[in-house]
Structure formats: C-alpha cells, structure tokens
Write a protein that holds these residues in place. Sequence first.
Motif, mmCIF file in Angstrom:
data_model
loop_
_atom_site.group_PDB
_atom_site.id
_atom_site.type_symbol
_atom_site.label_atom_id
_atom_site.label_comp_id
_atom_site.label_asym_id
_atom_site.label_seq_id
_atom_site.Cartn_x
_atom_site.Cartn_y
_atom_site.Cartn_z
ATOM 1 N N GLN A 166 16.566 2.363 -3.308
ATOM 2 C CA GLN A 166 15.605 2.313 -4.472
ATOM 3 C C GLN A 166 16.327 1.556 -5.613
ATOM 4 O O GLN A 166 15.579 0.826 -6.505
ATOM 5 C CB GLN A 166 15.527 3.977 -4.906
ATOM 6 N N LEU A 167 17.651 1.769 -5.932
ATOM 7 C CA LEU A 167 18.169 0.904 -6.989
ATOM 8 C C LEU A 167 18.264 -0.650 -6.521
ATOM 9 O O LEU A 167 17.921 -1.337 -7.425
ATOM 10 C CB LEU A 167 19.651 1.160 -6.734
ATOM 11 N N SER A 168 18.413 -1.007 -5.385
ATOM 12 C CA SER A 168 18.293 -2.251 -5.006
ATOM 13 C C SER A 168 16.848 -2.808 -5.124
ATOM 14 O O SER A 168 16.651 -4.072 -5.804
ATOM 15 C CB SER A 168 18.479 -2.553 -3.485
ATOM 16 N N LEU A 169 15.940 -2.158 -4.787
ATOM 17 C CA LEU A 169 14.418 -2.468 -5.363
ATOM 18 C C LEU A 169 14.412 -2.783 -6.655
ATOM 19 O O LEU A 169 13.672 -3.567 -7.259
ATOM 20 C CB LEU A 169 13.342 -1.281 -4.550
ATOM 21 N N GLU A 187 3.719 3.365 -5.058
ATOM 22 C CA GLU A 187 4.684 4.546 -4.522
ATOM 23 C C GLU A 187 5.667 3.606 -3.809
ATOM 24 O O GLU A 187 6.016 4.181 -2.467
ATOM 25 C CB GLU A 187 4.121 5.615 -3.850
ATOM 26 N N PRO A 188 6.184 2.664 -4.047
ATOM 27 C CA PRO A 188 7.000 1.454 -3.389
ATOM 28 C C PRO A 188 8.349 2.451 -2.641
ATOM 29 O O PRO A 188 8.850 1.990 -2.070
ATOM 30 C CB PRO A 188 7.373 0.472 -4.091
ATOM 31 N N THR A 189 8.839 3.509 -3.716
ATOM 32 C CA THR A 189 10.294 3.908 -3.227
ATOM 33 C C THR A 189 10.227 4.897 -2.090
ATOM 34 O O THR A 189 11.287 5.515 -1.616
ATOM 35 C CB THR A 189 10.858 4.699 -4.511
ATOM 36 N N SER A 190 9.016 5.414 -1.705
ATOM 37 C CA SER A 190 8.713 6.466 -0.716
ATOM 38 C C SER A 190 9.452 6.208 0.562
ATOM 39 O O SER A 190 9.384 5.094 1.151
ATOM 40 C CB SER A 190 7.492 6.949 -0.543
ATOM 41 N N GLY A 191 10.418 7.028 1.111
ATOM 42 C CA GLY A 191 11.165 6.771 2.315
ATOM 43 C C GLY A 191 12.383 5.816 2.171
ATOM 44 O O GLY A 191 12.992 5.683 2.943
ATOM 45 N N ALA A 238 0.886 -1.230 -0.136
ATOM 46 C CA ALA A 238 0.085 -0.030 -0.137
ATOM 47 C C ALA A 238 0.777 1.225 -0.035
ATOM 48 O O ALA A 238 1.935 1.257 0.493
ATOM 49 C CB ALA A 238 -0.819 0.078 1.236
ATOM 50 N N GLY A 239 0.210 2.199 -0.608
ATOM 51 C CA GLY A 239 0.827 3.750 -0.403
ATOM 52 C C GLY A 239 1.001 4.041 0.975
ATOM 53 O O GLY A 239 -0.076 3.661 1.714
ATOM 54 N N ASP A 240 1.778 4.734 1.785
ATOM 55 C CA ASP A 240 1.819 5.053 2.932
ATOM 56 C C ASP A 240 1.585 3.846 3.972
ATOM 57 O O ASP A 240 0.392 3.882 4.653
ATOM 58 C CB ASP A 240 0.798 6.282 3.025
ATOM 59 N N VAL A 241 2.394 3.017 3.646
ATOM 60 C CA VAL A 241 1.995 1.614 4.471
ATOM 61 C C VAL A 241 2.190 1.758 5.934
ATOM 62 O O VAL A 241 2.858 2.435 6.338
ATOM 63 C CB VAL A 241 2.970 0.549 3.815
ATOM 64 N N ARG A 242 1.073 1.241 6.618
ATOM 65 C CA ARG A 242 0.850 1.264 8.200
ATOM 66 C C ARG A 242 0.777 -0.120 8.516
ATOM 67 O O ARG A 242 0.041 -0.765 8.075
ATOM 68 C CB ARG A 242 -0.293 2.144 8.424
ATOM 69 N N LEU A 243 1.633 -0.416 9.616
ATOM 70 C CA LEU A 243 1.958 -1.566 9.979
ATOM 71 C C LEU A 243 1.597 -1.703 11.568
ATOM 72 O O LEU A 243 1.709 -0.968 12.187
ATOM 73 C CB LEU A 243 3.332 -2.231 9.965
ATOM 74 N N TYR A 244 1.418 -2.837 12.161
ATOM 75 C CA TYR A 244 1.344 -3.240 13.455
ATOM 76 C C TYR A 244 2.279 -2.975 14.106
ATOM 77 O O TYR A 244 3.490 -3.342 13.824
ATOM 78 C CB TYR A 244 0.670 -4.520 13.703
ATOM 79 N N GLY A 250 7.169 -3.800 4.597
ATOM 80 C CA GLY A 250 6.112 -3.715 3.783
ATOM 81 C C GLY A 250 6.271 -4.547 2.460
ATOM 82 O O GLY A 250 5.702 -5.255 2.111
ATOM 83 N N LEU A 251 7.495 -3.997 1.990
ATOM 84 C CA LEU A 251 8.062 -4.543 0.724
ATOM 85 C C LEU A 251 8.085 -6.356 1.149
ATOM 86 O O LEU A 251 7.820 -7.033 0.061
ATOM 87 C CB LEU A 251 9.394 -4.034 0.054
#
Lengths: 298, 270
Positions: free
Chosen positions: A165-168, A155-159, A82-88, A139-140
């Motif tokens: 980012q290159l690795s992803l 938007e997976p590269t945010s943060g 998800a964009g702006d991923v929020r986790l437990y 999240g990834l």
Amino acid sequence: MTILATRNLGKRYGSKVGVEDVNLNVEPATIFGFLGPNGAGKTTAIRLLLGFLRPTSGEARILGRDCWRESHRIKRDVGYLAGDVRLYPWLTVRRALPILEGARRQALTSAGMALAERFQLDPDKTVRKMSRGMRQKLGLILALAHESKLIVLDEPTSGLDPLMQLSLADLLRERAANGSTIFFSSHTLNEVEQLCDRVAIVRDGHIVTDEPLDDLRRRARRRVEVRFQTEEAASTIVPPTHLDIVRRDKDRWYAEFDGEAGPLTGWLGTQPVRDFLIGPPDLETIFRAFYRNKDGSS
Amino acid sequence: MRGVLLKIVRETWLGTLLFSVALLLVEVMLTLVLPQILDQMDVMLERMPFMRDFVAALLGIDIEGEITAQLMQAFVWVHPTVMTLLWANETMFCTRFPAGEIDRGTIDVLLALPVSRRTIYLCETIGWLAGGALMIGAGAIGYTIGSQMMPLENRPEFGLVLRILFNLYCVYFAVGGVTFLISSLSERRGRAVFTVFAIVVASFLANFLAQFWSPAQSLAFVSVLEYYQPASILRTGSLASGDVAVLLLVGGLTWLAGCEITARRNICTT
C-alpha cells in the motif's frame, strides 16, 4: 483546464437512486479522494465516468469529452482499475502486455515489466494461481503501464499488504508529480488523508462535501487533555468559550476545540496546569459526521 | 483492435480447433458408414414404410420413389451430430461478449481499453466467422477423406458440395446473429446459452415435425433448417437463393441489432 468535470450527474435504476446531482471538478496533477461508505454510490459514479453506464441526468466530461458518447477516445488518456478486479484466468503480466500494446498502440512492455518488478509480481504466474493481492497488483499494472493524464482507481489498496500500500502511494505521488491526475476512490479515511489533496465525500448517492483536505483539517476539531495541579483547580476553573469540555475526571479535562492552537496554549499558560496534550485535527469525527445518515445512524 | 483480436485468439483457438477436429472425424465416419447404410436402406424401407417419413424429415424434402445414393450424401451434412458440434461451438463463441464478459466480471478490464464496444463486437464477429469457416472447412476435409472409399459414381460433384457448404455457412451465420442478439440482452452467459439452445432445439423439432405432422407445417417457416436444403441441392443442383437471402437477412439484422444494443446498453457487473 479541468481534467474531470461533472454537472448534475445522476443515475437512477427505476425509483432507486444510484447517484444524484453529482458536481465534481478535478484539477490537473492533483490526487482527488473519493470517499464514502460501501454502497454510497462511488462505483456507480466511476462507472458513469468510464462510460459503462449511461447517465439518466446531467453529464460527465473527461478532458473536455463526453464520458458516454466518447468513452473509448477518453480511455486513451485514462488508466482504470475496477473495484473487486476480476481478470481472465489465463492472464499473466507477460501475456497481458502485448494485448495492452495492441489496444493502446504503444510500446508498454518495459514499463509493464518495471511495474511488475516494483510490485514484486511474477510476470509468468497465471491469474488462476494468484492470490487476491497478486490479482490486484496485475490490475494495477494494466491500469498504470501507460502514461495517462487521468488514473481512476476504485479501492486500489484492497487485498494489498501494508508495505505494498505504501509502495502504491509512493507511485501515485510520483505520477501526480509528473502531471497525472489521480481519482482515488476509497472507504478508508486513513489512506485518503495520507495521500489526497482534495476529497469529495459521497453518501446515499449524493456528494456531501468536496473541498481541499487542508480546509477540512482547519475545520476539524482537536482533542485536548489538560492536567491541572489540583483536583480543585480542575473543578473550579471556567473554561474559555472556544473550549468544549467533554469530560472531567479528577484533575483532568478531556475537551475539544476548533481552529488554531495558539489562543488555547496562551490561556493554558495562565492557569495552574501541570501538563497538557493537544492532538492533531480530528478528521475522523468530521468524516463520521458526513457519513452519518439524516436519521443519525452510521 | 489488434490487442482485442489477440485476446480472442488466445481464448478461443483451442476450443475451435478441438471442435474442428471433432467435426472432421465425424464427417469421415459418417461418409465411411454411408455405403453400408445404403445397402440396407431399401430393405429397411420395404419392411418399415414409416421410415421413409423419418428419412424425409431428416433430409427436409419429399422423397418420391427410390432414395438414390447421391441423395443420401445429404445425410452427412444434416446429421444431428454435425449440427450439434457446429452450433455448440458457435453458441459458446457468440455468447462471449457481452454476456460472458459481464458474467465473469472481466468486461471492466476489456472496456478500460481505448476500444469502442462496436469494435470489440466486430472483433468477436471476425473470430466467430473465421471459426465457422475453419469448422466447416474441417468438415469438408473430413467428407473428402471419407468419400475416397465411395464409388466414383456416387460422389457428388465438387460444385454441389461447395453449394451445400455455403448453405451451411449461411445457417451458421443466421444462428450466430441470433446468438449475438441474445448475448447483447443478457448479463448471464449460462442464461444466454440456454436460450439459444432452446431456440435451436425448437427450430430442429419444428422442421422435423413439419414433415409428417400437418399442424406443425404452418410453423416450419420459423425453423432455420427450413432454409437449409442439402438434399434439394443434390437433387436439383441449385441452391435456392430465397433460402440464402432469408438466412443472411435474419443473421445480418439480428447481428446488427445485437451490435447496437451492446453499444448503447448499461454495463454493470455488480
């Protein structure tokens, strides 16, 4: 076989349009860029694809299944960030993997730990102690630990820092080479340009273009800087029709042209030119034109 | 399903355990102090006759004649502290999904799993029902421990206690079902909790006032406590099947409605 297809997909919130008449076809093993400014409707479209939202018109299918009615079956073959991923807050990589294994009924511990190592993420660090980038990495890992036919990334590269980012990007290319399809949402042209085979641009809830990046590159204008031997030459020579002069400055032309560079270099060879510079296809200009609203504002 | 259950257990075990221990201790204390209250009750009722109405209101029955020691055992199961502990944990549990998950934005992670919304709802239900059984079981243990200090003739027979526990569990089921329904309609957990809290307090007051204020009597049927009658069970020895049916029906229908709404609603975290 098309991995992802939408037909006149739409979502309205009362009189407000979320997305409208979205028609997409994503082929297997491609990296599909989904580009648009913030608030354009990218996340709404993704939430329709994932079955979080019910379409008010049209339909979306992933692997031939209806995204609303068969959402949970589709997700066996889909990884989603998800964009702006929020986790437990209590979650760690090590705690997440058994949950993921239980839900997906697959052994995922070794794949998940390998990803944690690749992303340089401490597997025992809890989310509450993680930075924004670390949470994005977790999240990834949740999205990529299983082998999926479709990976949807909002938007997976945010943060993430530039190295990560290159690795992803490398990881996504590997996955695509192994047959996975990547649906990559972003508002940054640069990362889409470097990674994707095809791009759809969304603006105000509508798809304004959907075509291979190579086609866009061919259509994109190129910038040219020509330096003549004398100022007089620069002011008297008549440019060829396919060259648009943007600005003249003493002995120089700053210009743009469409299409192949061959005819232009041939013409320049016949002129009293001291030097010239032809830039790569300027996708940014073309994207800006797509981003621009009907009234001309960005 | 296993993965979702694992997540639920990880998130709720500590809270449920703490509430269960608290309920156990409260039951022990209430049961221990009961004989002392009983000693003073008759004197108190003679001096302050209006107290009889309050006691009747709390127990939910008409008290004619002397309040027996056995009848007073019902206090242990209707005491506001007991109900508050039970409902507090239940309200927190039943608003976790979908309201809580949407509120904190984690529902995206949950719904990315290949598990249907109905299955997640079912998993939460399993946790809620198991948590309720654990809490009421802990309360029963507390009562058993406390009642060891009681004269044998004052202790109600085990079958009656079981009937009270079953009645209490039915109340737990009804309140939980309503809470799930409210949660399914909400995107903010705090709002859902507040709504349930307001309903429960109104329900408590409606039942309490109906005992000695006639205008409230016509509304008593909407109170969940109208169908929870430990004093009546102790007095008559039987559990009113009509009460149980109402509680199960309310709980079942609202739970089912909540399930369908959750499965069909739009989920939006932004």
